[in-house]
Design a protein around this motif. Structure first.
Motif, PDB file in Angstrom:
ATOM      1  N   GLU A  92       0.764  -1.258  -0.098  1.00  0.00           N
ATOM      2  CA  GLU A  92       0.238  -0.563  -0.276  1.00  0.00           C
ATOM      3  C   GLU A  92       1.475   0.918   0.040  1.00  0.00           C
ATOM      4  O   GLU A  92       1.935   1.508   0.793  1.00  0.00           O
ATOM      5  CB  GLU A  92      -0.875  -0.081   1.961  1.00  0.00           C
ATOM      6  N   VAL A  93       0.787   1.956  -0.893  1.00  0.00           N
ATOM      7  CA  VAL A  93       1.024   3.683  -0.950  1.00  0.00           C
ATOM      8  C   VAL A  93       0.584   4.570  -0.983  1.00  0.00           C
ATOM      9  O   VAL A  93      -0.941   4.549  -1.356  1.00  0.00           O
ATOM     10  CB  VAL A  93       2.595   3.721  -2.350  1.00  0.00           C
ATOM     11  N   SER A 110       0.379  18.655  -8.618  1.00  0.00           N
ATOM     12  CA  SER A 110       1.485  18.102  -7.700  1.00  0.00           C
ATOM     13  C   SER A 110       1.430  16.580  -6.730  1.00  0.00           C
ATOM     14  O   SER A 110      -0.009  16.899  -6.420  1.00  0.00           O
ATOM     15  CB  SER A 110       3.007  18.724  -6.360  1.00  0.00           C
ATOM     16  N   VAL A 111       2.125  15.787  -7.633  1.00  0.00           N
ATOM     17  CA  VAL A 111       1.845  14.840  -6.755  1.00  0.00           C
ATOM     18  C   VAL A 111       2.771  13.809  -6.004  1.00  0.00           C
ATOM     19  O   VAL A 111       3.404  13.611  -6.814  1.00  0.00           O
ATOM     20  CB  VAL A 111       1.060  13.143  -7.517  1.00  0.00           C
ATOM     21  N   THR A 112       3.377  12.956  -5.336  1.00  0.00           N
ATOM     22  CA  THR A 112       4.006  12.449  -4.639  1.00  0.00           C
ATOM     23  C   THR A 112       3.164  11.626  -4.353  1.00  0.00           C
ATOM     24  O   THR A 112       2.453  10.634  -3.163  1.00  0.00           O
ATOM     25  CB  THR A 112       4.677  12.845  -3.081  1.00  0.00           C
ATOM     26  N   VAL A 113       4.617   9.765  -3.918  1.00  0.00           N
ATOM     27  CA  VAL A 113       3.646   8.929  -3.810  1.00  0.00           C
ATOM     28  C   VAL A 113       4.929   8.384  -3.476  1.00  0.00           C
ATOM     29  O   VAL A 113       6.622   8.543  -3.205  1.00  0.00           O
ATOM     30  CB  VAL A 113       3.502   7.935  -5.046  1.00  0.00           C
ATOM     31  N   SER A 114       4.396   8.463  -1.633  1.00  0.00           N
ATOM     32  CA  SER A 114       5.255   7.479  -0.846  1.00  0.00           C
ATOM     33  C   SER A 114       4.733   6.807   0.265  1.00  0.00           C
ATOM     34  O   SER A 114       3.834   6.422   0.131  1.00  0.00           O
ATOM     35  CB  SER A 114       5.188   8.928   0.286  1.00  0.00           C
ATOM     36  N   SER A 115       5.019   5.792   1.396  1.00  0.00           N
ATOM     37  CA  SER A 115       5.012   4.910   2.623  1.00  0.00           C
ATOM     38  C   SER A 115       5.785   5.150   3.898  1.00  0.00           C
ATOM     39  O   SER A 115       7.048   5.492   4.108  1.00  0.00           O
ATOM     40  CB  SER A 115       5.125   3.739   1.356  1.00  0.00           C
TER      41      SER A 115
END
Length: 130
Positions: A92-93, A110-115
């Motif tokens: 899951e992110v 603006s998109v940030t993909v993180s965990s």
């Protein structure tokens, strides 16, 4: 979430675990990957990686969900991949969006993909109604 021909990966490669919005200018979605998806047989069998093109498509599908209309990514101004997403380690992110009006129905995003503290991708793009 809309489920139409613009949602080519939803409920196949990924599913929406949660969605929260702070109005029209920001929202976040937790995406859960299907680790058994056939794309990982080729990308890569021993150490699966979510392809960058898929991350961009998921971002587009999430924007469509947020705006409740189909959108396309007209321009990717900047994309910075900082770490790979191995779905076996990061099932899951979080996709975090900041949205601003760019006029003529366009949205700068603006998109940030993180965990947690791990950032996988930062995207700056322009979306338009499909």
């Amino acid at each position: 979430m809309m489920n139409n021909n613009h949602d080519i990966f939803r409920d196949d490669l990924w599913s929406l675990a949660s969605y929260s919005s702070n109005g029209s200018d920001s929202f976040a979605a937790v995406v859960k990957f299907n680790t058994q998806h056939r794309i990982f047989d080729a990308h890569f069998p021993e150490s699966p990686v979510v392809p960058g093109a898929c991350i961009l498509q998921i971002s587009t599908e999430l924007m469509s969900h947020h705006l409740s209309l189909p959108v396309i990514m007209m321009e990717a101004k900047n994309i910075k991949f900082t770490s790979i997403i191995n779905p076996l380690h990061y099932n899951e992110v979080v996709f975090s969006f900041r949205v601003s009006d760019a006029g003529a129905g366009n949205k700068d995003v603006s998109v940030t993909v993180s965990s947690g503290t791990t950032v996988f991708v930062k995207i700056s793009a322009r979306f338009s109604k499909a």
